[in-house]
Write an enzyme that holds these catalytic residues in place. Structure first.
Site, PDB file in Angstrom:
ATOM      1  N   GLU A 266       0.886  -1.169   0.000  1.00 53.90           N
ATOM      2  CA  GLU A 266       0.000   0.000   0.000  1.00 53.90           C
ATOM      3  C   GLU A 266       0.914   1.206   0.000  1.00 53.90           C
ATOM      4  O   GLU A 266       1.409   1.635   1.037  1.00 53.90           O
ATOM      5  CB  GLU A 266      -0.906  -0.068   1.237  1.00 53.90           C
ATOM      6  CG  GLU A 266      -2.164   0.746   1.096  1.00 53.90           C
ATOM      7  CD  GLU A 266      -2.047   2.064   1.788  1.00 53.90           C
ATOM      8  OE1 GLU A 266      -1.800   3.065   1.067  1.00 53.90           O
ATOM      9  OE2 GLU A 266      -2.167   2.106   3.015  1.00 53.90           O
ATOM     10  N   CYS A 300      -1.915   8.960   2.887  1.00 55.46           N
ATOM     11  CA  CYS A 300      -1.690   8.407   1.541  1.00 55.46           C
ATOM     12  C   CYS A 300      -2.889   8.717   0.662  1.00 55.46           C
ATOM     13  O   CYS A 300      -2.778   8.727  -0.556  1.00 55.46           O
ATOM     14  CB  CYS A 300      -1.411   6.919   1.599  1.00 55.46           C
ATOM     15  SG  CYS A 300      -2.681   6.036   2.441  1.00 55.46           S
TER      16      CYS A 300
HETATM   17  C1  UN1 Z   1      -2.760   6.036   5.072  1.00 54.84           C
HETATM   18  O1  UN1 Z   1      -2.594   7.240   4.956  1.00 54.84           O
HETATM   19  O2  UN1 Z   1      -1.791   5.235   4.956  1.00 54.84           O
HETATM   20  O3  UN1 Z   1      -8.600   6.563   4.093  1.00 54.84           O
HETATM   21  C2  UN1 Z   1      -4.037   5.409   5.448  1.00 54.84           C
HETATM   22  C3  UN1 Z   1      -7.961   7.203   4.938  1.00 54.84           C
HETATM   23  C4  UN1 Z   1      -7.614   6.506   6.230  1.00 54.84           C
HETATM   24  C5  UN1 Z   1      -6.388   5.700   6.105  1.00 54.84           C
HETATM   25  C6  UN1 Z   1      -5.219   6.336   5.452  1.00 54.84           C
HETATM   26  N1  UN1 Z   1      -8.713   5.660   6.599  1.00 54.84           N
HETATM   27  O4  UN1 Z   1      -7.612   8.364   4.780  1.00 54.84           O
END
Ligand code: UN1
Length: 513
Positions: A266, A300
Site C-alpha cells: 500500500e 496516503c
Molecule cells: C494512510 O494514509 O496510509 O482513508 C491510510 C484514509 C484513512 C487511512 C489512510 N482511513 O484516509
C-alpha cells in the site's frame, strides 16, 4: 533523556510520560535507548528507544513460527475472542492512545482519536470475520466427486508501517492476520515507536485476559533498514504487508518476490478530485478542504490534484484560496486547530522543493510558507499550499507528502478523466457532480483507474469496511475490509472422490493393465 537526569521535564515530556505510564508501557522500553524520538509539535526529543538488530529479528521470527504453529490449531471464532479483547482494550484506552498519536505524529486530536476508532472498528470487523472464513464448493466434472476450497492460516505475517497512521495500519493487518490464524511481526516507522509500544502493551493485556495465546503471537521490532531487510528476506515469513512510499515498496516488493513470498503493498497515492459544472460547490469546498489540508497533507489518501471544469473554476478556486488563507494552523492538541505540524524538517524541505519546481514551471502558488508556532525552532508548521497550473507538469506526477494541492482547469469529463489517470499512482479518487451520467462514467471501466473511487466525498477518510489499496505504483495490495482477508490465508483446492471408480479429469485414460 537519561533516568538519572535531574532537570524538570518539559510539558510535552511530562504528557508523554504520563500517557505511556497509563498505557502500561515500561520506562525501560523507551528511555536510555539508541534511537531518539521527536515530537513534531515542538521538535524536541521525547524518548530514546532501544532498537533490534538483524539477529534480534531472526530470533523474533523463530518465536513467531512457534506461535503460529500453536495458533493455527485454535478454532477461528476463538481466535476472534482475542481480537475482541484487543478491541476492548482500545475502547478503554482510546483517549490516551489518541493523545499519544497526536504527540508523536502531530495530527490534530480528533484525528488522533479517529485513528484509534479505526482500530476499534477493524477489531469488530475481524471478530465477525472469525466466524465467516468461508470457501466455495465447486461443481466437479467427474461423477462421484466433489470440489471445494478451504482456507488455512499461512504463517507469520510481517507488517511494516509508516509514520502517518502509526497504529491503525498495523491493526488493519494484524486483526485480520490473527483471526486468520497467523502470528504477526510489526516493524513500525522509526519515527513513531512510542505509539507502537503502547499498542503492544495493550495487545499483551488482551492476550493476558484471553489466557492461552501463545507467546510471541504478536511481536514488535523497533529498528531500521536492517530489521526491514531481515523480515523481507526470511523465507519463514510467507506474507509481508508494507505501507509507505513507492520507493520503499519497490525494495520490499522485489526482495519478497525474489524468494516467492507474497507482499501486500500500500504505497504512494497521488489522488485527484474532479469538480464538474453540476457539482454542489458548498459541499465540494468542504470535501476538498478536509481531503487536501487535513492531517497536514500527510495521508496516503490526501487530495493532491484538483481538476476543475472551466465553468465553475472562477467561483470555486477563489473560495478555496480564501479557505487556505484562513485555516487554523497550530498546536494539534488545542481545540480549534485544523492543521498541525509536518512530521520533520525533511518533510518541510521536500515540500519547499516541490513548490519551487511548480513556480519554475509557471505555477501560481498561494500559501506554502513556514508558520512560527510557539517559538519552536525545530518544529515545522506550514500554511497549506494551493498551486494553480496550466498543465499537469512533471512535479504533479510525484507524490509530495505535504499539503500541496495542484489545481488544473478542464473543459469536460473526457479531458478530466485523461488528466486524472495520467499519473503513475492509483490509490484514491473522487468526482463532485450531481449528474448521474458523469458519476457513473467516472466509476466505470473507462473512468478512474484507482483502487478507490468516490462520488461527492473526497478521496481520504475511507471506512474500514471496504478493501483499501490501489493500483499501478500504489502497489496493488488490499488491506482492511471486504475480502482482503484472503491475502492472509493459504487457499487449498480439494477434490474428493466418493465413488469406487477413478475417472481422470479432461477424459484422460491411463489404465495400467
Ligand atoms: C494512510 O494514509 O496510509 O482513508 C491510510 C484514509 C484513512 C487511512 C489512510 N482511513 O484516509
Amino acid at each position: 533523556m537519561a533516568t538519572n537526569e535531574t532537570r524538570a521535564l518539559t510539558p510535552v515530556e511530562d504528557e508523554v510520560l504520563s500517557l505511556l505510564h497509563s498505557l502500561g508501557v515500561p520506562e525501560t522500553s523507551w528511555r536510555n535507548g539508541t534511537r531518539p524520538v521527536r515530537s513534531p509539535i515542538t521538535g524536541e526529543v521525547i524518548a530514546q528507544v532501544p532498537e533490534a538488530d538483524a539477529a534480534g529479528a531472526a530470533l523474533a521470527v523463530e518465536r513467531s513460527v512457534a506461535a503460529y504453529e500453536a495458533w493455527r490449531a485454535v478454532p477461528a471464532p476463538r481466535r476472534g475472542e482475542l481480537v475482541r479483547l484487543l478491541g476492548e482494550e482500545l475502547r478503554a484506552h482510546k483517549t490516551e492512545l489518541g493523545r499519544l498519536v497526536t504527540l508523536e505524529v502531530g495530527k490534530v486530536l480528533s484525528e488522533g482519536l479517529g485513528e484509534v476508532q479505526e482500530m476499534i472498528d477493524i477489531c469488530d470487523f475481524a471478530v465477525g470475520l472469525s466466524r465467516q472464513l468461508y470457501g466455495l464448493t465447486i461443481a466437479s466434472e467427474r461423477p462421484g466427486h466433489r470440489m471445494m476450497e478451504t482456507w488455512h492460516p499461512v504463517g507469520p505475517v510481517a507488517i511494516i508501517t509508516a509514520f502517518n497512521f502509526p497504529v491503525a495500519v498495523w491493526s488493519w493487518n494484524a486483526a485480520l492476520a490473527l483471526v486468520c490464524g497467523n502470528s504477526v511481526l510489526w516493524k513500525p516507522s522509526e519515527k513513531t515507536p512510542l505509539t507502537a509500544l503502547a499498542v503492544q502493551a495493550l495487545f499483551e493485556r488482551a492476550a493476558h485476559a484471553f489466557g492461552s495465546a501463545p507467546e510471541g503471537l504478536s511481536q514488535l521490532l523497533i529498528g531500521g533498514a536492517e530489521v526491514g531487510a531481515a523480515l523481507t528476506d526470511d523465507t519463514r515469513i510467507p506474507v509481508v504487508s508494507a505501507t509507505g512510499s513507492t520507493r520503499m515498496g519497490r525494495i520490499v516488493g522485489e526482495r519478497v518476490a525474489r524468494r516467492f513470498g507474497r507482499s501486500i503493498l500500500e504505497l504512494g497515492g497521488n489522488n485527484a478530485a474532479i469538480v464538474s459544472p453540476s457539482a454542489d460547490l458548498d459541499l465540494a469546498l468542504r470535501g476538498i478542504a478536509f481531503a487536501a489540508m487535513g492531517t497536514a497533507g500527510q495521508r496516503c489518501t490526501t487530495l493532491r490534484r484538483l481538476i476543475v471544469h472551466e465553468g465553475v473554476y472562477d467561483t470555486l478556486v477563489p473560495r478555496l484560496a480564501k479557505a487556505y488563507g484562513s485555516v487554523s494552523i497550530g498546536d494539534p492538541r488545542e481545540a480549534g486547530t485544523l492543521i498541525g505540524p509536518l512530521i520533520d524538517q525533511a518533510a518541510f524541505e521536500v515540500m519547499q522543493d516541490a513548490l519551487d519546481a511548480a513556480r519554475a514551471a509557471g505555477g501560481r502558488v498561494h500559501g506554502g510558507e513556514r508558520v512560527a508556532i510557539g517559538g519552536h525552532a525545530d518544529a515545522y508548521y506550514v500554511r497549506p499550499a494551493l498551486v494553480e497550473l496550466d498543465a499537469q507538469i512533471d512535479i504533479v506526477k510525484h507524490e509530495t507528502f505535504a499539503p500541496i494541492l495542484y489545481v488544473l482547469r478542464c473543459t469536460g469529463l473526457p479531458e478530466a478523466i485523461k488528466l486524472h489517470n495520467e499519473v503513475p499512482q492509483g490509490l484514491s479518487s473522487s468526482i463532485f457532480t450531481n449528474d448521474l451520467r458523469e458519476a457513473e462514467a467516472f466509476l466505470s471501466a473507462e473512468g478512474s483507474d484507482c483502487g478507490i473511487a468516490n462520488v461527492n466525498i473526497g478521496p481520504s477518510g475511507a471506512e474500514i469496511g471496504g478493501a483499501f489499496g490501489g493500483e499501478k505504483e500504489t502497489g496493488g495490495g488490499r488491506e482492511s475490509g471486504s475480502d482482503a482477508w484472503k491475502a492472509y490465508m493459504r487457499r487449498a483446492t480439494n477434490t474428493i472422490n466418493y465413488s469406487r471408480a477413478l475417472p481422470l479429469a479432461q477424459g484422460v485414460s491411463f489404465d495400467i493393465d
